[in-house]
Design a protein around this motif. Sequence first.
Motif, PDB file in Angstrom:
ATOM      1  N   CYS A 172       0.842  -1.191   0.000  1.00 40.29           N
ATOM      2  CA  CYS A 172       0.000   0.000   0.000  1.00 40.29           C
ATOM      3  C   CYS A 172       0.876   1.240   0.000  1.00 40.29           C
ATOM      4  O   CYS A 172       1.671   1.438   0.922  1.00 40.29           O
ATOM      5  N   ASP A 173       0.750   2.063  -1.035  1.00 38.06           N
ATOM      6  CA  ASP A 173       1.360   3.392  -1.062  1.00 38.06           C
ATOM      7  C   ASP A 173       0.245   4.382  -0.714  1.00 38.06           C
ATOM      8  O   ASP A 173      -0.552   4.744  -1.574  1.00 38.06           O
ATOM      9  N   PRO A 174       0.160   4.803   0.545  1.00 38.83           N
ATOM     10  CA  PRO A 174      -0.940   5.687   0.945  1.00 38.83           C
ATOM     11  C   PRO A 174      -0.623   7.166   0.780  1.00 38.83           C
ATOM     12  O   PRO A 174      -1.354   8.017   1.295  1.00 38.83           O
ATOM     13  N   MET A 175       0.478   7.459   0.086  1.00 36.93           N
ATOM     14  CA  MET A 175       0.936   8.842  -0.029  1.00 36.93           C
ATOM     15  C   MET A 175       0.411   9.521  -1.292  1.00 36.93           C
ATOM     16  O   MET A 175      -0.212  10.580  -1.232  1.00 36.93           O
ATOM     17  N   HIS A 176       0.650   8.894  -2.443  1.00 39.92           N
ATOM     18  CA  HIS A 176       0.469   9.601  -3.709  1.00 39.92           C
ATOM     19  C   HIS A 176      -0.982   9.873  -4.085  1.00 39.92           C
ATOM     20  O   HIS A 176      -1.257  10.784  -4.866  1.00 39.92           O
ATOM     21  N   GLY A 177      -1.910   9.084  -3.552  1.00 42.08           N
ATOM     22  CA  GLY A 177      -3.313   9.337  -3.870  1.00 42.08           C
ATOM     23  C   GLY A 177      -3.977  10.322  -2.932  1.00 42.08           C
ATOM     24  O   GLY A 177      -5.180  10.569  -3.052  1.00 42.08           O
ATOM     25  N   ASN A 178      -3.220  10.894  -1.999  1.00 43.21           N
ATOM     26  CA  ASN A 178      -3.815  11.750  -0.966  1.00 43.21           C
ATOM     27  C   ASN A 178      -3.144  13.117  -0.876  1.00 43.21           C
ATOM     28  O   ASN A 178      -3.057  13.697   0.207  1.00 43.21           O
ATOM     29  N   THR A 179      -2.692  13.619  -1.998  1.00 44.68           N
ATOM     30  CA  THR A 179      -2.001  14.917  -2.030  1.00 44.68           C
ATOM     31  C   THR A 179      -2.986  16.032  -2.364  1.00 44.68           C
ATOM     32  O   THR A 179      -3.869  15.854  -3.208  1.00 44.68           O
ATOM     33  N   PHE A 180      -2.859  17.159  -1.702  1.00 46.02           N
ATOM     34  CA  PHE A 180      -3.679  18.319  -2.036  1.00 46.02           C
ATOM     35  C   PHE A 180      -2.851  19.582  -1.823  1.00 46.02           C
ATOM     36  O   PHE A 180      -1.770  19.532  -1.220  1.00 46.02           O
ATOM     37  N   GLU A 181      -3.335  20.698  -2.328  1.00 46.35           N
ATOM     38  CA  GLU A 181      -2.624  21.968  -2.184  1.00 46.35           C
ATOM     39  C   GLU A 181      -3.255  22.787  -1.073  1.00 46.35           C
ATOM     40  O   GLU A 181      -4.469  23.035  -1.076  1.00 46.35           O
ATOM     41  N   ALA A 182      -2.427  23.178  -0.116  1.00 49.62           N
ATOM     42  CA  ALA A 182      -2.897  24.006   0.992  1.00 49.62           C
ATOM     43  C   ALA A 182      -3.112  25.445   0.502  1.00 49.62           C
ATOM     44  O   ALA A 182      -2.587  25.843  -0.547  1.00 49.62           O
ATOM     45  N   PRO A 183      -3.911  26.243   1.223  1.00 49.17           N
ATOM     46  CA  PRO A 183      -4.113  27.649   0.822  1.00 49.17           C
ATOM     47  C   PRO A 183      -2.809  28.420   0.642  1.00 49.17           C
ATOM     48  O   PRO A 183      -2.736  29.355  -0.152  1.00 49.17           O
ATOM     49  N   SER A 184      -1.762  27.995   1.359  1.00 46.28           N
ATOM     50  CA  SER A 184      -0.462  28.659   1.250  1.00 46.28           C
ATOM     51  C   SER A 184       0.267  28.313  -0.043  1.00 46.28           C
ATOM     52  O   SER A 184       1.314  28.894  -0.340  1.00 46.28           O
ATOM     53  N   GLY A 185      -0.263  27.341  -0.810  1.00 42.44           N
ATOM     54  CA  GLY A 185       0.392  26.902  -2.034  1.00 42.44           C
ATOM     55  C   GLY A 185       1.275  25.687  -1.846  1.00 42.44           C
ATOM     56  O   GLY A 185       1.790  25.137  -2.830  1.00 42.44           O
ATOM     57  N   HIS A 186       1.470  25.234  -0.609  1.00 39.77           N
ATOM     58  CA  HIS A 186       2.285  24.049  -0.349  1.00 39.77           C
ATOM     59  C   HIS A 186       1.525  22.777  -0.732  1.00 39.77           C
ATOM     60  O   HIS A 186       0.354  22.616  -0.375  1.00 39.77           O
ATOM     61  N   LYS A 187       2.207  21.894  -1.421  1.00 39.81           N
ATOM     62  CA  LYS A 187       1.660  20.567  -1.671  1.00 39.81           C
ATOM     63  C   LYS A 187       1.776  19.777  -0.368  1.00 39.81           C
ATOM     64  O   LYS A 187       2.843  19.733   0.244  1.00 39.81           O
ATOM     65  N   THR A 188       0.684  19.157   0.082  1.00 35.41           N
ATOM     66  CA  THR A 188       0.727  18.478   1.371  1.00 35.41           C
ATOM     67  C   THR A 188      -0.184  17.253   1.379  1.00 35.41           C
ATOM     68  O   THR A 188      -0.883  16.966   0.407  1.00 35.41           O
ATOM     69  N   ARG A 189      -0.166  16.520   2.506  1.00 33.10           N
ATOM     70  CA  ARG A 189      -1.016  15.350   2.714  1.00 33.10           C
ATOM     71  C   ARG A 189      -1.488  15.348   4.158  1.00 33.10           C
ATOM     72  O   ARG A 189      -0.750  15.771   5.054  1.00 33.10           O
ATOM     73  N   ARG A 190      -2.690  14.850   4.387  1.00 34.28           N
ATOM     74  CA  ARG A 190      -3.197  14.711   5.746  1.00 34.28           C
ATOM     75  C   ARG A 190      -2.819  13.343   6.298  1.00 34.28           C
ATOM     76  O   ARG A 190      -3.074  12.322   5.652  1.00 34.28           O
ATOM     77  N   PHE A 191      -2.249  13.326   7.486  1.00 36.58           N
ATOM     78  CA  PHE A 191      -1.887  12.058   8.119  1.00 36.58           C
ATOM     79  C   PHE A 191      -3.103  11.153   8.244  1.00 36.58           C
ATOM     80  O   PHE A 191      -3.010   9.937   8.019  1.00 36.58           O
ATOM     81  N   ASP A 192      -4.256  11.706   8.580  1.00 41.47           N
ATOM     82  CA  ASP A 192      -5.459  10.885   8.730  1.00 41.47           C
ATOM     83  C   ASP A 192      -5.867  10.230   7.420  1.00 41.47           C
ATOM     84  O   ASP A 192      -6.383   9.104   7.414  1.00 41.47           O
ATOM     85  N   ASP A 193      -5.660  10.914   6.291  1.00 36.98           N
ATOM     86  CA  ASP A 193      -5.975  10.315   4.989  1.00 36.98           C
ATOM     87  C   ASP A 193      -5.005   9.171   4.678  1.00 36.98           C
ATOM     88  O   ASP A 193      -5.401   8.120   4.151  1.00 36.98           O
ATOM     89  N   VAL A 194      -3.727   9.393   4.981  1.00 40.36           N
ATOM     90  CA  VAL A 194      -2.715   8.349   4.789  1.00 40.36           C
ATOM     91  C   VAL A 194      -3.090   7.104   5.593  1.00 40.36           C
ATOM     92  O   VAL A 194      -3.107   5.981   5.091  1.00 40.36           O
ATOM     93  N   LEU A 195      -3.406   7.321   6.865  1.00 45.82           N
ATOM     94  CA  LEU A 195      -3.772   6.206   7.732  1.00 45.82           C
ATOM     95  C   LEU A 195      -5.050   5.530   7.260  1.00 45.82           C
ATOM     96  O   LEU A 195      -5.172   4.295   7.287  1.00 45.82           O
ATOM     97  N   ASP A 196      -6.014   6.309   6.792  1.00 46.92           N
ATOM     98  CA  ASP A 196      -7.280   5.725   6.342  1.00 46.92           C
ATOM     99  C   ASP A 196      -7.085   4.846   5.117  1.00 46.92           C
ATOM    100  O   ASP A 196      -7.739   3.808   4.975  1.00 46.92           O
ATOM    101  N   GLU A 197      -6.171   5.240   4.213  1.00 43.70           N
ATOM    102  CA  GLU A 197      -5.921   4.365   3.063  1.00 43.70           C
ATOM    103  C   GLU A 197      -5.276   3.058   3.513  1.00 43.70           C
ATOM    104  O   GLU A 197      -5.617   1.984   3.005  1.00 43.70           O
ATOM    105  N   VAL A 198      -4.345   3.132   4.460  1.00 44.37           N
ATOM    106  CA  VAL A 198      -3.747   1.901   4.983  1.00 44.37           C
ATOM    107  C   VAL A 198      -4.823   1.048   5.646  1.00 44.37           C
ATOM    108  O   VAL A 198      -4.874  -0.179   5.457  1.00 44.37           O
TER     109      VAL A 198
END
Length: 463
Positions: free
Chosen positions: A350-376
Amino acid sequence: MHAEHTVMSPDSWRRLPAAQQPDWPDPEALRAVVAELSDYPPLVFAGECDQLRSRLAQVTRGEAFVLQGGDCAETFREVTAEKVRDKIKTLLQMAAVLTYATSVPVVKIGRIAGQYSKPRSKPTEVRGGVELPVYRGDSVNGLEFTPESRRPDPERLKRMYHASAATLNLIRAFITGGYADLRQVHEWNRDFVASSPIGERYEDLAGAIDDALTFLAACGADPGEFHSAEFYSSHEALLLDYEAAFTRTDSRTALPYDVSAHMIWIGERTRRLDGAHVEFAARVRNPIGVKLGPGVSADEALALIDRLDPAREPGRLTFITRMGHDKVRDVLPGLVEKVTASGAQVVWLCDPMHGNTFEAPSGHKTRRFDDVLDEVRGFFEVHRALATHPGGIHIELTGEDVTECVGGGDHVAVSDLHQRYRTACDPRLNRYQSLDLAFQVAELYRERTTSVHQPGPRIASVA
């Protein structure tokens, strides 16, 4: 069994379209560099690749678990003893927890010593009205947004080799020098449990490991495995000229191996059945991984098995699923079901990283830990329901205290992202988030083993 690998030359990929290759401005300079690299010593040995394949075969039988992790994109400036040590330390800490919880060996594979190239969605980038080639990783060009930095330079391929060699030397030195001693690794985990805001959640598991080690010491047990560890390297085989330069015929087997890494994988953007990357991987004897996103069909997966593992050899092929936490429960069941029914023996990661990326209002590409864990969690639910083996996890992490992914026990807020956002490409879990994930995966695995003989949940009901 191996006849499929000798029918065609390892260079047969050159006749096919190769996606995501740089637009090298001087083809002759590239040819000269590749010719020079072809004479360089191997970074790994064929026998080590065979050993990893045998370890992955154990995973296909449910007798082992894989932890694969490291940087999204390595950079030359981070090849230092301190930074390599911290990455290895984090992976060893995670592995210690997972080994105890799963009661099976954990196969440790780094995204390391070669992960210097990245596929990109667009060939160019525009800033302030200026258009330049996109950054494709330190193996191709520089991150700085200038014409000189962004010009693809084949000399960087030689730097990639030397950086990879230095990294592997450091890893071997740390592991053989006592850094992988299980008691020391466990002490680090005890420090994490004591200092983490959510450490009390893991006190029982850490205490159980402590009791087990104390019992073994009292019995006089001190096996060599307590003091060292097997560690394997891997990267995406993206730049085919570089990979071809390190494709060597093994004197024992007379078969070709890509000796730039123990394991190589094909990305979601380059897994076309009629493409050069699949053709290249089909001609080398390394363990091969393939990233599978939510758009993959079961028929595509079966066709990839036919191309990459025609002999159905356990440990040869790993499917690394990257579905996203909102799709894994819908897409993965049909895929696992049909592949299993075909008789193929693949490793499921399971790669729970690449399907859970979004852009924060600041413009930073990021991921939510809870989304990563939920995919696992969804990955484990699917495998439990189908009575198949969840073979492991594939994550992007660093041993540094970065602020790139939000959430986790040592909470990183969206407003914190700017503080220590250091990645050259995609956001990584920091050390605390990585260990948090390891303890939670350990709990998921233990839940799976306690309910393995009970009927699994209906997949539709857990979506």
